[in-house]
Structures are given as structure tokens and as C-alpha cells.
Design a protein around this motif. Sequence first.
Motif, PDB file in Angstrom:
ATOM      1  N   VAL A   1       0.848  -0.993   0.100  1.00 35.48           N
ATOM      2  CA  VAL A   1      -0.112  -0.154   0.047  1.00 35.48           C
ATOM      3  C   VAL A   1       0.843   1.467  -0.018  1.00 35.48           C
ATOM      4  N   PRO A   2       2.040   1.353   0.672  1.00 36.37           N
ATOM      5  CA  PRO A   2       2.680   2.605   0.738  1.00 36.37           C
ATOM      6  C   PRO A   2       3.416   2.877  -0.725  1.00 36.37           C
TER       7      PRO A   2
ATOM      8  N   GLN B   1       0.096   3.599  -3.407  1.00 34.42           N
ATOM      9  CA  GLN B   1      -0.279   4.928  -3.093  1.00 34.42           C
ATOM     10  C   GLN B   1      -1.750   5.101  -3.834  1.00 34.42           C
ATOM     11  N   ARG B   2      -2.131   6.261  -4.388  1.00 37.29           N
ATOM     12  CA  ARG B   2      -3.460   6.393  -4.802  1.00 37.29           C
ATOM     13  C   ARG B   2      -3.474   6.530  -6.209  1.00 37.29           C
TER      14      ARG B   2
ATOM     15  N   TYR C   1      -3.940   4.375   3.049  1.00 34.88           N
ATOM     16  CA  TYR C   1      -2.787   4.586   2.732  1.00 34.88           C
ATOM     17  C   TYR C   1      -2.196   5.995   3.286  1.00 34.88           C
TER      18      TYR C   1
END
Lengths: 595, 681
Positions: free
Chosen positions: B89-90, B93-94, B201
Motif C-alpha cells: 500500500v505505501p 499509493q493513490r 494509505y
Amino acid sequence: MQTDSTELTLLHNRLTSICREMGVAMMKTAYSPVFNEGFDFVCSLFDREGRMIAQAEYNPSMLGAAIYTVEWMLNEIGVECFRQGDVWVHNDPYRGGCHLPEHMLLKPVFHKDELFGFAATIGHIAEIGGKAVGALAGDATEIYQEGLRLPPVKLMDRGEHAMDIWKILMTNHRTPKLTWGDLHAMLGSLHIGESRLIELLEARGLSRTLDETKELMQRAEAWMRREIEAIPDGEYRFEDWMENDGITDEPRRIKVAVSVRGGEIIADFTGTDPQTRGPINATYAVTAAATYNAAFHLTDPQVPRNAGCYRPIKIIAPPGTLVNVQHPAPEIGGNSETHCRIIGVVMGALAQAVPERAAAADGATGCNFLFGGIHPDTGEFYANYHFENVGWGAAANHDGNDAQCAPLAISRNVPVEVFETRYPILVRSLRLLTDSGGAGLFRGGLGTERILEIRAPEMTVSALFDRMRIPPWGLQGGSAGGTTSISIRRAGDSDFRLFTDVFHTVTPSKFSNIIVRQGDLIRIVSSGGGGYGDPFQRPARKVLNDVLDRYVSPQQARNLYGVVLREGEGTLSFDEAPSRTMAGERGAASVNLKA
Amino acid sequence: MAIRVGIDTGGTFTDLVAIDTASSQWYRSKVSSIAGEPLRAIVHALDLAGIDPEQIETLILGTTVGTNALLQRRGARVAYITSKGFEDVPFIQRGNRKFHYDLHWSKPKPFLNRRNCFGIAERVDYRGAVVTPLETQELEALGEELEKLCASGDLQAVAVNLLFSYLNSSHEVAVGKWLEQRFPRLSISLSHQVASIWREYERGITTIADAYLKPLLREFISGIDGGLRRSGFCGGWSLMKSNGGTRLAKEAAHEPVQLLLSGLAGGVMAGKHFGLEAGCDLITLDMGGTSCDLAVITGGHERYAAQFDVEFGLPLIFPTIELTTIGAGGGSIAWVDRGGFLRVGPQSACADPGPACYGQGGVEPTVTDANLLLGRLNPDYFLGGQVRLDPGAAASAVSGLALKMGISKEDAALAIIDMANENMVNAIRVRTVEVGIDPRSYCLVAFGGAGALHASAIARRLKIRRVLIPPHPGLCSAFGALIADLRSDHVATVSLRSTTVHAGELRAHLDRLAAAACKELKEEGVEGKLQVTARLAMRYAGQNYEHEVELPTLDITDPMLRDAFGRFEVLHEKFYGYQLAGEVIDIVNITVSAVDPKQRTLPRFERHATSRPAGLRKLRMRSSGELTVPVHHRDTLPPNWTGVGPMIIEDVDATALIEVEDRVTVLESGSLVIEIAKEQP
């Protein structure tokens, strides 16, 4: 007249700022995640002749198409028919639009009773009542199956809701509440655009502003021409494939010859396959928007985005082909999937002219996954349009980004915690997929793998994917990126299988309205980016780090990069010399540029 | 032993403002910051102000040390522990990007390596129910991995972020306890403690940043503490937090992300303090060397935000005064793009080399160079004469640009100023849409080294009628630190619906958060009654952005709750022009703030007696060409003095430009109020 230059810049900045203010208002009030997380909208301003004078940085795929949509609306409605307080709505792909969910709202702006121009927004309305929840039916055969189609009609009549139209919308969409909220967010945005523009006109005067915006367009055009002049003249050809249309499982070719002559680009798609029965057809506006997008990626990103910067770019798209579909063929995937591919072929062609500015192919699909049903907690109907991020292509001096939105849009993903709170699905995992980036001197970005567990008695799902068989190409000896997939493990089964196997869909990547049940797992893999340059030239230390960080498996390090890793005393080291001479299994699809 | 000191250590200068509460004597100083050695600059500032460290009762410090460490990636080696399946997830991101058309942009690096991200089998669902329990053998396997990292020196801190920990923290707590026992030397950050909100996140990257900064902050704080003690200081000291409150230094070391906007928050607090004298709503504009920071203060209250993007794609969650930062400062560089359009910023000459006129090797034209060339700055009295500006260097830097534009250097300088102003105007406009206010009824409070030079032109474009310039605009951040209250904000994400929620349920959340906030202040040694307030962030079910509604009391009743929903609908209508009467409303976040409401009555921020005579200077303006205008020294102007522009008012640390026909008046506090005369489109 150089003070004018400063004045012009100030005007450009102000107009762009107005478009941003419109975007902020929209994002803050919209209901659908596709607006407020996905930024799947556009805010722009037009003059009274329908020329775009400014836009803000939202969804690039719609930005290019907006100029055609507005032009069509003005021609069909007649500029004299716009009244203060009117708002017109339109989503017809066969009238200059991109695809059905994309609704344009157009509001005339007057200064002292004289028409100056228009505030315009396009927004993706998530549910429009077609055969599949969320509109993206992978196996539609006519536009009539894809959702409610609106010619230009009044949504607001001199400030009042045109109730007849609202009633039709509310009756035909599956989630009318969302439509209502999103359309009002768009109306709020137009209101901001209109009032800011009126303020500006009060200060500057109407005719002066019109003159200055014309000048701004000329400057943008001149700048774009200079940018194109810097690209070596020549004709550059490229082709790529859509792997099927959802109705017959055969690949369809998209072919382009991009001519650069002085300050002009002509993208000629002659030779592209005929339009299909299935929904992967692109309208002319989509093809044009994709071509602009590709050209903008390879020129100075600072060029002001008004009508002027589009002028030096011409598109030839023969009617009746995949890139200029004719009524009544379906077209819903033309904008989300084929759009990506068209950007890719134009970039691939221009990459031959300016390889240092180019990159290998990005994953180039939305992995559109649609689902809906009754939420067991609330008893209410929900619908969602879900998409995935993909790996980006590597370039001449850097690796590709992992898990980014494909270049046609700028969408954010929906956080797992938000997703699960809204929909009866448990996300089992969301990972970057090791080895999905194309090998190369510079490595392609990784795609993702997401596993979803259905937590409702039943759910209706549809898919519109591509890149399941024909992977994103590498450049200059770089390998292709990883392919996509969507598969299901029925509750009680032990393996994931394709939808063709389980549900006998015609294609594994495009289908609609499949019923899945509690406990089923759905696995979605997105594509990786292509690699750039010979993987054997990638420094072994970098390959070692790729392995340590699980971007590359030890097997791929050996087979594709020629780097053999040895484990000893808890650390990895590499053995470069002998293995690198060994011919590895090289990537299938790589494009070599002559330049 | 009665001196209260506020210090702001910025990238360029270290500022100090202090008051002897017994004798009402003010102290102030401004010294150059020394890279990597904040202590030396602090000691120097105290020395220059003539303060004996033994006499200090309290010292409050604003600092950018955390922000800089993040931006320069100079933090600890961090491992990330998360729910199995979500280790990436890090890195995922988005998915959105900074630029529309750039194939060569790289997404931000999340402060750690992918190899150091570990998943453990456990799962909580969206209702907070445990789906997969956490088993101890999971932790054992993890322990071996972490031990390996410790052995190779690759581990200093651990960030733990499990899914839905903001609803059910039991698994995170268990992991935290286990880590403490097994790895007592590692610094540990748990997501439900760092940022108890949804969105894995954002919460995760904040927890990682917290872990990344903790060892460094601890070292920073103990370094300053040791140095101050050695110089004889025996008082207490605190750090300025992003929320405009203060926190005891030894406690603040445990919450590094809370300090990220420490200096900026000080500025807003000072702007509010002085601006409230103007008696209306305020927009504060803190324009320094590299950036311009805006905040909106309505009804005497600054706005709070939960998130700040430390760089694109790295949104960190912490309670902060809501700020908009744009790259427009005195050091912003002017350039002509390939299309021949003039641009100002976002690149900055920063402090080193600084604007061309600093004579430190800068050659590119900056906003400060343009100001100097136009006669708005006095080359012999910049920072009271501490820095001598070189008009020749400014002229030649701007000339280069003018040549490219084909205009005179004076016109180029005017264009630079216009462009910088317009950038700020547009940022304020977008901001005011975001918060739903009409700037025309607001007063612009301008400070920072460059704010007072640009404020009137910005106000005029926004149709703002009144500008207020605090005394010593260049020391506002330090002044803000001096006057800041002890403040603690606690936020929680909840899932409450207007159709089902009842007051009792809400009260339980409020009590829990209030207890945590009050406990924090008690730790600071606060005695007596605290002022505790609560806000609910709400939205129509289905929307994604919230509006905050203040609660009248924590002891909330059902009618009060209905009233709060009603006020949300009114707010929504006011902001966006419509409400959805009868629609379901979700309460998403609850924030409880505790403040020690100690009223400090400050003596007037007195002026130094000075006899600098009024002078004349040639000044060039867009509207009126070259004019000879009077120059006053601010210290010579008594309260209630009034005059009409054009004129310049010089101060030790900033220069104010009063434009043609604007009227300026000196207030009792020493602030200047400028009434903007009329619109000039």
C-alpha cells in the motif's frame, strides 16, 4: 505591445483559475467516487463561437473531446437559442461525445445581455440504466444497450429545473439519487464558472476579453507549432491490437501513420480494422482526444490548453472503423479501453522521431470491473464502477512507475477501507505483482493483483478488460510488460478459473451481468509497463536490489537479466559474468526505434 | 526569572520575540539560521536580544526540522507491519499523478524500502469486527525477520498499520506490546495512535513518517535541551505544533508529525492575534522567501484541517491549522517559458544563493530583485541594514529577462510583481471556494518578510477593502509561538448515521476523546479548568467530503444533535447553493479540542524610539508611472497617525507599500490598517 503579453498571461492564469474553482466546487459536492476520488470530470470555458479558451487539469480524455462536443451542441441548438439561466445537457457519442456516461453540461454566460461564451463541465455519471450496472457492458452490441442517450436538451430552463428531463433521468438510471447529486454538483460548478466569468467581464469588458482570448489561442497555436517543428519531419508508422470486441474472440488492429511536416502533425488511421459488433469502438472525438493526449505528452506540457494548441494536430479516421464508429454500434469501451490503445499507437509512432522523450507502453487498460446488487446491511441497491492502476512504461533514463492510472485519466484508486465500507466485498489482498514490469535496461512499472471476496448472497458483475493476451510493448530491446486477467474461484473450489471456463462467456476479458455468490473470490490482475533497452545492460546491482525488493523474481533475474543470484549467510550476492553471456528468454514484443 | 520567549527557526532566519512579564519589556532579534546547527542560531538570537538564559521562564520553539528531514529523506530506517496482503500500500499509493502530460515524472518514495514491509495474518472488517484473529505464531515469524534487520543495522523504527485499526485497535495494540517486549530499543509507531482515521494509505504513510522522524526529533530535542541547560537556562520549553498549540518538548518528541507545520502555525496565530483588532473575518497571508501561506479565520476561529501534503502524493494526517501553501515568495524566480509567457516560481532562489541583489552569486531575477529595482525596497535598510542589497545585481538580473521579453527592465519588474500577485490572488480565490467564503468581506492580514509589500495590490484585485499589517511582520511566527496556548486535538473516524445515531452513542465517543485530550494537557502540568470543544465532520451519505459543525457542548442531547444536522444542511446550502432536505447524513469524524484558556494580557508591542527622519524615494508603479513618494520609519509613527498613499513605511524587518489613494492608519497595537481606495481592474 509587450505589456499586453503580461496582461495576456494574467488573463490566461485567471481563466485557468476559474476552471479550477469550478472543479473544486464539483469535487466537494459530488456523490460518486468517480468524481471525487476519480477526478473523472472536466471544467472548461468556451467563447461564443464554441472555441475553448481555458480548462483546468482534470480528466485528459475528456479535455480533448470537449471541443467536439461543444461544437456539435452549438451547431445543433443554434447559438441564438441560449438564454440566461439555461443549462443544456448532452451525452450522445454520435453527436460529438466520447461515451455515454460522459454527460456534458453547458451554460451560457452573458455580459449585459450579450452572449460572451459558455461554462462547460463533463462528468462521468456512474449509472445510466444500460444493460449492465455501471454502463460498461463488455458484450453490448448496440448503443441502446449501453444506457440512456440524451441529445442536447435543456436541464435547466432560465434557472428552473426542466422537470420533464429530470423525470426521464430519474426514472431510467438505477441509482437516481447519485445522478441527482452529481448533476447538482455539476450545476454548482457551472454557477461558479458563470459568476467568476461575469466578474471578469465587468472588469475587462466583453469585446476586449474576446480579443484577448483570441490572441491567447493564437499564441498557444504558435507555441504548439514550434514544439512540433522541433520533432524531425517524417512519417512514422505504428500498430497495436485490441485483443477482442467481447462478441467475437479475435484481435482488431489499430494502425496509424503519423506525419510530422513542419509545425503540423497528421495522424492518419487508415488501415485500422472496421468497427466491431462489440463495444470497443471509438468515436471520432475519442480518437482525436487520444491523439492530442499523445502529442501533448511529447511536447512542452506548459503550452496553454485552449483551442489554439489543438489546431496544429489533424486526425484522419475513416468512418466505419474502430476509430470512427457509426451509429448504432456500441462504443462504451471505446473511451476507456481503445482510447488507451490509440494513445499508445500515436506515442509509439512519435517515439521513433523523439526516442529520448518517449517511453515504452504503459499497461493501457482500466481493468473496468462493474458490480451491483442489494447491500445486505441496508437493503438498498448499490452500483460501482471499479478500475485498476497499471504499470507505466520505462524510458530512456528511468524505470516506469508502479500502479499508476493509465494516461487517459488521472484517477485515484478507492481506499480499501472506503471500498469495504460502501460495498459488500472483503478485499483479501492488494499487491504489486512481482515480474509484471517489462525487463529492460530500465524496468517497466509493476501492475497489481487484487483479490475480492463476495460478501453478499449474490452480486451482478461485468467486466471490460483488454491486454489479457497482447502485452504492453517494450522499447529498444526492453521486454513487454505483464498482461491483465480476471478470474474467479467459486466458493468451495480450490483454483481460480477464467470466466470463459466457469460461465462460458465468449471472451475472458469482456462480459456482462454474471451472477456471483457469497464466498466467491475474484482475482483482478492489472498490466505492467514495458521495459526500455536491453535487460542485459541493466547493472547487476540494480537487478539484485529489484530481487531484494521483490520487483523481480530470482528466476526472472536469471532468465531475462542474465543475473544469477546466490544465497549465502543470509544475504544475496550476484554472479554476473558467466550468466550474462547466456541467452535469456527475451521478451516477445519489443519495438526497436531506428533513430 | 520572568521572560517568556518565542523563537522560530526557519530555513533562512531564526527569529525571536520575548516579553518580560514582570517589567513588560519586549525583546526581539533576527539572526541567520545555520544549516544543521539550530542550537547555535538560537543561542545567538538570545544573545543578540540581550536575554540572559537564566531569566527565561518559558521558551517556545517553532521549527521546520521535521519537514526538512522528510523532504530530504534524512530519517530513520523503518520497517512497516501491516495486514497480510497489503504490504504494498505505501508503494501503490493513490495512482494519480502530479502532471498531466509527463511520462518522466516519478512517484514519491515512501520513506522506506519494499523489502522492509511485512504482512501478518489478521483482519478486522468495516464494522470493527475481527474476521481473522491475530495468532502469536504470526508474530514469531515476523520477529525473526526483524531480528535479521536489527543485526545488519537496518532497523531503527517500526510503523504498524493494520486495516480498520481506527475502528478496532486491539490487534495493533497487541503488536505494539509484543514489539516493546521483544525489541525494546526500537521506536514504535501505531497507526491508531498516530492518525486514527480511515484510508489505509494516508494513515499508513503518516505512521511511517512518524516512525521515520521519531529518532531524529528525539535527538534534536535533547540537543537543544542540553545546549540551553548548559547556557544556564532552567525554565521549561515547548514546541509549537501544527494546530497552533504548544507541547512540552519531551512529550513532543513522541509525536513528530504533529510538529510539521510548526512555524507556519505560529504565523497564523500571530496574524489572528493582531488581525482581530480589525474586528472582522481574516485571511492571513504569510509571504516569506520561498513560499506564501494562506489561512482563513472566520468569526475569530482559524480553520482546522486533518491532512497536509508534504509533497505531491505524500498526504500526512495530523491536526493542523488549515493552510494553503503556494510557491510565491521574495525568492521566487521569474522566467520566460518556451511560449514566451512570463512565469514566476515555483522555483525559488531560497536563502542560498538568494535573490541576485543579495550578492551571494544568484543571477536569476526574483520577486525581491523586482521590488528593489522598482524602488520598493531600500538597499541600505534591508533587515534594518543587516543585509545590504545590490541594486546593480538586481537590475542586471531583471535586464536579462527584459531582453527576452523585449521590454524595459522596469516593465519587466512590474510584470514580475503582477504575476507573483496574481498567483497569490488565484490561490486565495480557489481557497475561498474550497471553504465557501466571500473574500470581499474579509480583511487581509499580511506579514512575513514580503507580505506588506504585496498585500494592497492583492487585496485590490480581490476587492478586499482592508489590509492589516501587524507590528514586526517579519517576526510573526516567533510572536505566534510566544502567545500560543496549550492545545490538544484528538480525532476519530466513526460510522454514525443521522437515521440511527442517538446522543448517548455520540457522547461515549466525545468522552473518550475528551479524556485523551485532557490527559495530554494534564501531562503538560496544566491545572484547573480546560476549555473543551467538539466538532463533527458530516456529509450527505454518499458524498466524499465533509463539513464541520461545532457542538455547543460535549454533554450533547438528542435535540442538540438534530440541531447540528440542521446546521450542516444550512452550511451545505450556503457553500454550494443547495441542500438535500431529508437525505441521510453521515458523521465521519469527531474532533475534540482541549485548550488551556489562560488569558495572557500582553503589554503593547512597544516601538523603539527612533529619530530616523522621513525621506523621499522614487518609486515605480503600474498605475501611475514613476513617482517620488515619502518614506516613513514605522517607529516614528504614533498610534492614530494617518496618511494617504503613495508612501512607503519602512520597518526593521519589513517594508509596507501604501498605494495611491489608499489610507493608512496606525492602530493602538502598532498594527497598520490600510483602507483600499478603489478598484483598479
